[in-house]
Enzyme design. Structure first.
Site, PDB file in Angstrom:
ATOM      1  N   LYS A 168       0.911  -1.119   0.020  1.00 43.25           N
ATOM      2  CA  LYS A 168       0.303   0.255  -0.041  1.00 43.25           C
ATOM      3  C   LYS A 168       1.187   0.697  -0.463  1.00 43.25           C
ATOM      4  O   LYS A 168       0.406   1.791  -0.662  1.00 43.25           O
ATOM      5  CB  LYS A 168      -0.990   0.015   1.481  1.00 43.25           C
TER       6      LYS A 168
ATOM      7  N   ARG B 175      -1.833 -10.968  12.980  1.00 45.06           N
ATOM      8  CA  ARG B 175      -1.789  -9.825  12.420  1.00 45.06           C
ATOM      9  C   ARG B 175      -2.171 -10.102  11.065  1.00 45.06           C
ATOM     10  O   ARG B 175      -3.697  -8.652  10.324  1.00 45.06           O
ATOM     11  CB  ARG B 175      -0.400  -8.987  12.113  1.00 45.06           C
TER      12      ARG B 175
END
Length: 189
Positions: free
Chosen positions: A13, A144
């Site tokens: 990202k 995560r």
């Protein structure tokens, strides 16, 4: 353009956000960067965020929303933006939707960088090794991923049902993925 970029940890990202923002002449807005800027500048919001983070707590939605709204109200975001790291839950989605509606705006697209979780795990392990991050072991990384997936699925579904989700294969060379993003966005608009 008013864009969001989403993807699991390690999906790329941050790497893609800057180039996308430059391509569409909009600011790349990262909540992490905003937190750091407010803290550095000693703003009221920054002082609150610093105290919360220093205590090891997560920044509450209301505070995150306030920081995002403050940033979106700045002149350079008047004609568009690329949000990275926000929204992270349905409360934040609703807050962003309300802000945009209040300002007669809407999101143009939500880019979802799709990368196989196993590949992401390997990427993050390699990155942890290179950066010497001993806290990022395989178990932590997999956790995560699980947390990201469970928290993000409702958001992806929300944007999918709104017809603005743009899934992009996030596997490949940086430029290759970037070109896929541009092609997907250009075909959407």
């Amino acid at each position: 353009m008013r864009l969001l970029i989403m993807g699991a940890p390690g999906a790329g990202k941050g790497t893609q956000a800057t180039a996308i923002a430059e391509h569409y002449s909009v600011p790349a807005i990262s909540t992490g960067d905003m937190f750091r800027t407010n803290i550095k500048n000693g703003t009221e919001l920054g002082k609150k965020v610093k105290a919360i983070m220093d205590a090891g707590d997560l920044v509450p939605d209301e505070l995150t929303d306030a920081i995002v709204v403050d940033r979106l109200n700045q002149d350079d975001a008047a004609n568009g933006f690329l949000l990275d790291g926000y929204p992270r839950n349905m409360h934040q989605v609703e807050a962003l939707d309300a802000y945009l509606k209040e300002h007669g705006q809407r999101l143009d697209a939500v880019i979802s960088l799709d990368v196989d979780p196993e590949l992401l795990t390997q990427r993050l392990l390699k990155r942890a090794e290179i950066e010497g991050r001993t806290d990022d072991n395989e178990e932590t990384i997999r956790n995560r991923m699980k947390v990201y997936s469970s928290q993000t699925e409702p958001l992806l579904e929300h944007y999918r049902s709104a017809g603005i989700l743009v899934p992009v294969d996030g596997v490949g060379e940086i430029d290759e993925v970037r070109q896929r993003i541009f092609a997907a966005l250009d075909s959407k608009n």
